[in-house]
Design an enzyme around this catalytic site. Structure first.
Site, short mmCIF file in Angstrom:
data_model
loop_
_atom_site.label_atom_id
_atom_site.label_comp_id
_atom_site.label_asym_id
_atom_site.label_seq_id
_atom_site.Cartn_x
_atom_site.Cartn_y
_atom_site.Cartn_z
N ARG A 1 0.82 -1.22 0.00
CA ARG A 1 0.00 0.00 0.00
C ARG A 1 0.85 1.27 0.00
O ARG A 1 0.41 2.33 0.44
CB ARG A 1 -0.98 0.03 1.18
CG ARG A 1 -1.99 -1.10 1.15
CD ARG A 1 -3.27 -0.70 1.85
NE ARG A 1 -4.23 -1.78 1.78
CZ ARG A 1 -4.38 -2.69 2.74
NH1 ARG A 1 -3.65 -2.63 3.83
NH2 ARG A 1 -5.28 -3.63 2.61
N LYS B 1 4.10 11.90 -10.61
CA LYS B 1 3.23 11.16 -11.54
C LYS B 1 3.92 9.84 -11.86
O LYS B 1 5.08 9.83 -12.30
CB LYS B 1 3.02 11.94 -12.84
CG LYS B 1 1.95 13.00 -12.72
CD LYS B 1 1.62 13.56 -14.10
CE LYS B 1 0.55 14.63 -13.98
NZ LYS B 1 0.30 15.28 -15.30
N GLU C 1 11.57 19.88 -23.23
CA GLU C 1 10.84 20.10 -21.97
C GLU C 1 11.43 21.29 -21.21
O GLU C 1 10.73 21.94 -20.44
CB GLU C 1 10.86 18.84 -21.11
CG GLU C 1 10.20 17.61 -21.74
CD GLU C 1 8.68 17.56 -21.59
OE1 GLU C 1 8.08 18.48 -20.98
OE2 GLU C 1 8.08 16.58 -22.10
N LYS D 1 8.99 23.64 -11.97
CA LYS D 1 8.04 22.53 -11.80
C LYS D 1 7.64 22.41 -10.32
O LYS D 1 6.47 22.14 -10.01
CB LYS D 1 8.63 21.21 -12.31
CG LYS D 1 7.64 20.06 -12.13
CD LYS D 1 7.73 18.99 -13.16
CE LYS D 1 6.57 18.00 -12.97
NZ LYS D 1 6.63 16.86 -13.84
N GLU E 1 -3.31 18.10 -10.26
CA GLU E 1 -3.82 18.64 -11.53
C GLU E 1 -5.31 18.92 -11.44
O GLU E 1 -6.07 18.55 -12.34
CB GLU E 1 -3.50 17.64 -12.66
CG GLU E 1 -3.31 18.31 -14.00
CD GLU E 1 -2.65 17.39 -15.03
OE1 GLU E 1 -1.53 16.92 -14.76
OE2 GLU E 1 -3.26 17.15 -16.06
N ARG F 1 -1.28 22.83 -12.90
CA ARG F 1 -0.35 21.78 -13.34
C ARG F 1 -0.62 21.38 -14.80
O ARG F 1 0.30 20.98 -15.51
CB ARG F 1 -0.45 20.55 -12.42
CG ARG F 1 0.57 19.49 -12.78
CD ARG F 1 0.78 18.45 -11.71
NE ARG F 1 1.83 17.53 -12.11
CZ ARG F 1 2.42 16.65 -11.32
NH1 ARG F 1 2.06 16.57 -10.04
NH2 ARG F 1 3.36 15.87 -11.76
N ASN G 1 1.24 20.54 -19.61
CA ASN G 1 0.89 19.75 -20.79
C ASN G 1 0.98 20.56 -22.08
O ASN G 1 0.52 20.10 -23.13
CB ASN G 1 -0.52 19.17 -20.64
CG ASN G 1 -0.60 18.18 -19.48
OD1 ASN G 1 0.38 17.51 -19.17
ND2 ASN G 1 -1.75 18.12 -18.83
N HIS H 1 1.53 18.96 -25.41
CA HIS H 1 1.32 17.52 -25.25
C HIS H 1 0.07 17.01 -25.97
O HIS H 1 0.02 15.85 -26.35
CB HIS H 1 1.25 17.14 -23.77
CG HIS H 1 2.61 17.11 -23.11
ND1 HIS H 1 3.40 18.22 -23.00
CD2 HIS H 1 3.31 16.11 -22.53
CE1 HIS H 1 4.53 17.90 -22.38
NE2 HIS H 1 4.50 16.62 -22.09
N HIS I 1 0.64 14.34 -28.45
CA HIS I 1 0.06 13.01 -28.27
C HIS I 1 -0.50 12.48 -29.59
O HIS I 1 -0.31 11.31 -29.95
CB HIS I 1 -1.04 13.07 -27.20
CG HIS I 1 -1.79 11.79 -27.02
ND1 HIS I 1 -1.35 10.78 -26.19
CD2 HIS I 1 -2.91 11.32 -27.60
CE1 HIS I 1 -2.18 9.77 -26.25
NE2 HIS I 1 -3.14 10.07 -27.10
N HIS J 1 9.13 11.24 -27.61
CA HIS J 1 8.15 12.04 -26.88
C HIS J 1 8.55 13.52 -26.86
O HIS J 1 7.73 14.40 -27.15
CB HIS J 1 8.02 11.50 -25.44
CG HIS J 1 7.11 12.33 -24.59
ND1 HIS J 1 5.75 12.42 -24.78
CD2 HIS J 1 7.39 13.17 -23.56
CE1 HIS J 1 5.23 13.25 -23.90
NE2 HIS J 1 6.20 13.73 -23.15
N1 GLY Z 1 4.78 15.89 -16.98
C1 GLY Z 1 3.70 16.70 -16.60
C2 GLY Z 1 3.46 16.70 -15.14
O1 GLY Z 1 4.26 16.21 -14.38
O2 GLY Z 1 2.44 17.20 -14.73
#
Ligand code: GLY
Length: 377
Positions: free
Chosen positions: A121, A143, A185, A227, A237, A242, A246, A249, A253, A267
């Protein structure tokens, strides 16, 4: 060494940025390890360069290190590999209070992070990112995910690491194409919220890509700090802040899907071109000046990244690309939020974009190349 604190409800930790951190991994990680051993996940490519120094560091500290080596590549970010890793961690009797080390790029970090979120857990993990993309983006912010079925990162969890060690020497062994893809990035942080940093990228990006140490350290520390601020304000998010990360993206995508999520388009390359498309789309909507959008395109191209849709040689039209976007995990109650720009450094979330409008824009972008790169009318 630059030390950037990250503070979220899910955990507070440091991101340490310096050369040589992997060679002293045991010393850096020791306060978080309860046993005289380390459990380390990596992939075979990263192991070739970095297993020996990390192993030597633990051996010198009188600690054993146990290694789980994944096959390199995005295909390893799978449910099957997650299961295999969890079985191995259970066999090693990893406990909730232990910390698992993730040594590698985004694939290793995302998969190990999810295993750490699930095991007993939730146990702790330490990110040792070895790619520029992982250092400035995926290792920070919690993430974690694996790819599942039709999409990327569809099954995952928010689970913050306990420490991030971004060793700048790891960038020396990266293939140039992968370094450039990670640089996209870095540029993203300038384009989305920091015009001054974008200007710094224009001035220093070439030196960074050529191998200069000072701009590399500045770029990684500055990006991580940006960040960290965003993640502290909106860890999960939910507020839209946050989601600005993107930028590029959603278009990206669709391009990755159209190229089969393959080496045809990495990517970071998709994000670079996606950023240019988001800027041009914003200009077409009258939100930003065309000159601003073309300034972004010029820096992307000067960095050896794709800036023109027509160069991808896609065998599909704008409608097909827009349809790929509708499978994006960012879909929200039937609408797809787009990160658009009011200028360089002024990103915002727009929920009013219709797929047909995007399809028409993309058709024009594809045609732009065919017409000898003339401006769309
Ligand atoms: N890579 C985007 C984020 O971490 O929100």
């Amino acid at each position: 060494m630059a030390v950037i604190p990250v503070t979220t409800a899910g955990g507070a930790y440091e991101v340490r940025v310096a050369r040589g951190l992997l060679g002293r991994a045991a010393e850096e990680c020791a306060p978080l390890l309860r046993k005289r051993e380390a459990v380390i996940v990596t992939d075979a490519n990263v192991a070739r360069h970095w297993r020996a120094p990390v192993e030597a560091s633990f051996a010198a500290a009188g600690m054993a290190s146990h290694w789980f080596e994944l096959p390199p590549g995005e295909a390893s970010k799978s449910w099957a590999q997650l299961g295999a890793l969890l079985e191995w961690l259970l066999a090693r009797e990893v406990e909730r209070g232990d910390a698992i080390l993730a040594l590698g790029g985004g694939m290793v970090g995302d998969l190990t992070g999810l295993a750490a979120a699930l095991l007993k857990r939730g146990c702790r993990f330490i990110q040792l990112p070895t790619t520029l993309l992982a250092q400035v983006d995926s290792s920070v912010g919690g993430k974690t995910a694996v790819n599942f079925g039709v999409g990327k990162n569809l099954v995952g969890a928010f689970h913050q690491p306990a420490l991030v060690l971004a060793d700048l020497s790891a960038l020396d062994t990266l293939p140039p194409r992968e370094l450039r893809a990670g640089y996209a990035e870095v540029v993203k942080y300038g384009v989305l919220g920091d015009a001054e940093f974008f200007a710094w990228c224009e001035a220093s990006g070439a030196a960074l890509l050529a191998g200069d140490a000072a701009p590399r350290e500045h770029a990684v520390a500055h990006s991580v700090a940006a960040k960290a601020r965003i993640v502290a304000a909106d860890e999960r998010e939910t507020s839209g802040r946050r989601a600005l990360l993107n930028l590029g993206h959603t278009f990206g995508h669709a391009l990755e899907a159209a190229t089969g999520f393959s080496d045809r388009l990495l990517h970071g390359e998709a994000v670079a071109l996606g950023m240019v498309l988001a800027a041009r789309f914003s200009a077409r909507r009258g939100l930003m000046a065309t000159a601003g959008a073309e300034r972004i395109a010029a820096h992307v191209a000067a960095s050896g990244l794709p800036s023109e849709l027509s160069t991808l040689g896609l065998a599909c039209d704008g409608r097909t690309l827009a349809a790929h976007m509708l499978h994006d995990k960012k879909m929200d109650a039937g609408a797809l939020p787009f990160v658009l720009l009011r200028g360089i450094g002024e990103a915002f979330l727009d929920r009013s974009v219709e797929p047909s409008e995007v399809a028409g824009f993309l058709d024009d972008e594809i045609g732009r190349g065919m017409a000898g790169r003339s401006e769309p009318s």
